[in-house]
Design an enzyme around this catalytic site. Structure first.
Site, mmCIF file in Angstrom:
data_model
loop_
_atom_site.group_PDB
_atom_site.id
_atom_site.type_symbol
_atom_site.label_atom_id
_atom_site.label_comp_id
_atom_site.label_asym_id
_atom_site.label_seq_id
_atom_site.Cartn_x
_atom_site.Cartn_y
_atom_site.Cartn_z
ATOM 1 N N ARG A 178 0.980 -1.615 -0.096
ATOM 2 C CA ARG A 178 0.341 0.542 0.173
ATOM 3 C C ARG A 178 0.826 1.668 0.119
ATOM 4 N NH1 ARG A 178 -0.667 1.721 5.316
ATOM 5 N NH2 ARG A 178 -1.792 -0.473 5.369
ATOM 6 N N LYS B 147 -9.702 6.461 -18.563
ATOM 7 C CA LYS B 147 -10.064 7.420 -20.323
ATOM 8 C C LYS B 147 -9.071 7.344 -20.689
ATOM 9 C CE LYS B 147 -13.769 7.811 -17.682
ATOM 10 N NZ LYS B 147 -13.734 8.770 -17.010
#
Ligand SMILES: *Cc1c(COP(=O)(O)O)cnc(C)c1O
Length: 380
Positions: free
Chosen positions: A46, A195
């Site tokens: 993490r 995107k």
């Protein structure tokens, strides 16, 4: 290095251990310390992961930032950036932002004490007038989603700097291929990597890029504390997509120009929105701050035709949320991507019920035009 070469050779582009030219996917969650006092580069995935770090260094290079941070979605990246602020702070936010950003601001961050003032950031006087001593950030998109409106990044950066407010730009629509907000004075760039960066509609990811070391340190802390990090697998896949961003964008834009021309000539279409139209009042700003005009187009049908009937009759072009993929995607914002914005606000902002948003893909443009054409002809 030129941008297209940076896409391939920027950041950490090979494995230091093995020389592998494609960064390996390091799935380990934790890293062995030889001794209790060993200082290791990697401790826990993490906090830092070699595959994610390669993607992050590439994105920092592409946006000309100090450091970049990869998140599990664009929304998670925006959440981490809003978390730089504290209860009582005010944010000036562009009127035409992604529906999910509007929802995050109004239904989540507001409950934590952030206040948002919605402004048309095309109007610099309106931006200046909204400034007060509580304003700690200006957040905007350009071109906007879905109206493709253009704001003057350099001019807004000047206002932000003068008042010590952070300027945050969502650069998803333009991508760093076409626009580099940090070079124009912004402090932070955010992306939905889902995107154009990913480009293949096969992953969900987010990126935040900081211009200064100071903001980079704060974002590193928040990324680790909140923890919505991008997985090593998706980090690799996003890097894989980014390598062809330039090649894809050139085809996207070439196709988009053909579609814009076709729509402008069509009797079925009342209005076309595209930053590259010379009739667009912001055309000169778009031309100055963007390398190309992208491949997002919005349009409204002439009075008697219904958007629903048109989109239902397309064959190759997919009716789907999202954008920036190799395949052409079409949607009706009022019902789909921007459905979470109350109708009165949507209409006030210019998103009519019949507005159609098209993300032009990289298929052969003849096929895209033929599909639009056959769907229009069924409307008569
Ligand atoms: C999709 C999108 C987002 C949100 O990104 P996710 O990856 O879907 O969380 C933010 N801003 C813009 C402009 C987008 O198009």
């Amino acid at each position: 290095m030129k941008f297209d070469s940076k896409l391939i050779h920027g950041g950490i582009n090979e494995d230091e251990e093995t020389g592998a030219v494609s960064m390996p996917i390091y799935r380990a969650s934790t890293y062995h310390k030889p001794f209790l006092n060993s200082k290791l580069k990697w401790e826990y995935s993490r906090s830092g992961n070699p595959t994610r770090a390669a993607l992050e260094s590439l994105m920092a290079d592409l946006e000309n930032g100090n450091a970049a941070f990869a998140f599990s979605s664009g929304s998670a990246a925006i959440h981490a950036v809003f978390s730089l602020l504290s209860a009582g702070d005010e944010v000036i936010i562009g009127k035409d932002v992604y529906g999910g950003t509007f929802r995050l601001a109004n239904q989540v961050m507001k409950r934590f004490g952030l206040n948002f003032t919605v402004v048309d950031t095309r109007n610099l006087d309106e931006v200046s007038a909204a400034i007060n001593s509580n304003v700690k950030a200006i957040y905007l998109e350009t071109p906007t989603n879905p109206l493709l409106e253009i704001s003057d990044l350099a001019a807004i950066a000047e206002i932000a700097q003068k008042h010590d407010a952070l300027m945050i730009v969502d650069n998803t629509f333009a991508s760093p291929y076409n626009q580099k907000p940090l070079d124009l004075g912004a402090d932070i760039v955010v992306h939905s990597g889902t995107k154009y960066l990913g480009g293949h509609s096969d992953l969900v990811a987010g990126i935040a890029v900081a211009k200064s070391e100071k903001i980079a340190e704060q974002l590193a802390f928040l990324q680790n504390s909140i923890g919505a990090v991008l997985s090593p697998d998706d980090s690799w896949l996003l890097m894989r997509g980014i390598k062809t961003l330039g090649a894809r964008m050139r085809v996207h834009e070439d196709n988009a120009q053909a579609v814009v021309k076709y729509l402008l000539d069509s009797k079925y279409v009342k209005k076309v929105m595209y930053p590259g139209l010379e009739t667009n009042p912001s055309f000169s700003i778009a031309k100055r701050q963007m390398k190309g005009f992208g491949a997002m187009i919005s349009f409204e049908l002439a009075g008697q035709y219904r958007a629903e009937e048109f989109v239902n009759r397309l064959h190759m072009i997919s009716l789907a949320e999202s954008l920036g993929g190799i395949e052409s995607l079409i949607e009706v914002p009022a019902v789909m991507t921007h459905g979470s914005i109350p109708r009165e606000i949507r209409l006030k902002n210019g998103i009519s019920d019949g507005l159609i948003r098209l993300s032009v893909g990289i298929e052969d443009k003849e096929d895209i035009l033929a599909d639009l054409d056959q769907a229009f002809k069924t409307l008569d």
